[in-house]
Design a protein around this motif. Structure first.
Motif, PDB file in Angstrom:
ATOM      1  N   ALA A 115       0.815  -1.210   0.000  1.00 23.83           N
ATOM      2  CA  ALA A 115       0.000   0.000   0.000  1.00 23.83           C
ATOM      3  C   ALA A 115       0.848   1.259   0.000  1.00 23.83           C
ATOM      4  N   ALA A 116       2.139   1.088   0.283  1.00 26.21           N
ATOM      5  CA  ALA A 116       3.068   2.220   0.321  1.00 26.21           C
ATOM      6  C   ALA A 116       4.451   1.719  -0.067  1.00 26.21           C
ATOM      7  N   LEU A 117       5.319   2.649  -0.497  1.00 24.57           N
ATOM      8  CA  LEU A 117       6.665   2.250  -0.899  1.00 24.57           C
ATOM      9  C   LEU A 117       7.412   1.540   0.225  1.00 24.57           C
ATOM     10  N   ALA A 118       7.148   1.947   1.458  1.00 21.42           N
ATOM     11  CA  ALA A 118       7.836   1.338   2.594  1.00 21.42           C
ATOM     12  C   ALA A 118       7.541  -0.156   2.711  1.00 21.42           C
ATOM     13  N   ASP A 119       6.398  -0.593   2.159  1.00 22.05           N
ATOM     14  CA  ASP A 119       6.038  -2.010   2.221  1.00 22.05           C
ATOM     15  C   ASP A 119       6.982  -2.887   1.402  1.00 22.05           C
ATOM     16  N   LEU A 120       7.756  -2.277   0.513  1.00 23.97           N
ATOM     17  CA  LEU A 120       8.722  -3.042  -0.276  1.00 23.97           C
ATOM     18  C   LEU A 120       9.803  -3.659   0.605  1.00 23.97           C
ATOM     19  N   GLY A 121       9.930  -3.147   1.802  1.00 23.10           N
ATOM     20  CA  GLY A 121      10.923  -3.682   2.733  1.00 23.10           C
ATOM     21  C   GLY A 121      10.460  -4.926   3.467  1.00 23.10           C
ATOM     22  N   LYS A 122       9.183  -5.306   3.288  1.00 19.13           N
ATOM     23  CA  LYS A 122       8.660  -6.483   3.982  1.00 19.13           C
ATOM     24  C   LYS A 122       9.360  -7.764   3.508  1.00 19.13           C
ATOM     25  N   PRO A 123       9.470  -8.751   4.390  1.00 15.85           N
ATOM     26  CA  PRO A 123      10.161 -10.001   4.038  1.00 15.85           C
ATOM     27  C   PRO A 123       9.557 -10.756   2.856  1.00 15.85           C
TER      28      PRO A 123
END
Length: 246
Positions: A115-123
């Protein structure tokens, strides 16, 4: 023999009048340009358009190495600026003819929630497809956006670099990457295989300039094609594929 000579004499004027215009264009323009080609050819009897589609930086390098090209259409201003600096284009013919937007896509099947660019960091996001920054404009737009969000450095281990925007689309559509950055027009082509997770901001405007190549042997015809791109007929086809006005 007389009949053969007569046939040749009649054919020669047709051969002489046949002209080929070579256009090197950004990969994201592939479908729209293929559709508008017959429209332009109809305005220029005896003229055939020949396209070379690839990443804008690769196309410019080919022109610099002497490839016989008449018109260059780039997916960004930076690559065209380099062409102008190297005197590879006729600067007075440069015209912006289209605009686009950067989107983040995920596979339709089995994609992680983003839902946000920061979610790209999820495992569960293991691979992110992006264009090569040195030669692919969509890669530079992606880098600008991720650097603005302070994510570029941290996401490096996940990045899979592609030769052009269509390769990014392929990686995601085949499920070989959990996410990728492409233009909206590319994502629209495979709506059954990829979904747009979000429109991405924080980068330079995505605008497309075209120009006549300095060494073109069909300079007048090349100018006509650049002018045609800004006309109503070509703009309608570009709009059909999702491109905006510059």
């Amino acid at each position: 023999m007389k009949r053969l000579l007569l046939a040749l004499s009649l054919a020669l004027p047709l051969l002489a009048s046949a002209q080929q215009l070579t256009v090197s264009a950004a990969a994201s323009l592939t479908d729209a340009f293929k559709e508008l080609a017959p429209k332009f050819e109809a305005t220029q009897p005896g003229v055939t358009l020949r396209f070379n589609f690839a990443a804008s930086g690769v196309l410019l390098q080919q022109i610099a190495q002497g490839a016989p090209v008449d018109v260059f259409a780039s997916a960004d201003q930076e690559t065209m600026n380099r062409g102008a600096d190297q005197k590879l284009i006729a600067a007075d013919t440069r015209r912006d003819f289209a605009a686009n937007s950067l989107v983040l896509i995920t596979p339709v099947q089995g994609s992680p929630a983003i839902a946000a660019l920061a979610d790209l960091g999820k495992p569960d996001v293991k691979r992110i497809a992006v264009g090569k920054v040195a030669s692919v404009p969509v890669g530079r737009y992606t880098q600008q956006a991720l650097e603005g969000a302070q994510l570029w450095a941290g996401l490096q281990p996940k990045l899979v670099f592609a030769d052009n925007v269509r390769q990014v689309l392929d990686y995601v559509s085949r499920g070989e990457a959990e996410a990728g950055f492409v233009y909206r027009t590319d994502a629209e082509l495979l709506k059954d295989k990829v979904r747009i997770a979000m429109t991405v901001g924080g980068h330079a405007p995505v605008t497309y300039p075209a120009a006549v190549v300095a060494d073109s042997r069909q300079a007048a015809l090349a100018r006509d094609f650049v002018a045609f791109l800004g006309g109503a007929e070509a703009q309608a086809i570009l709009a059909k594929y999702g491109f905006g006005k510059p």
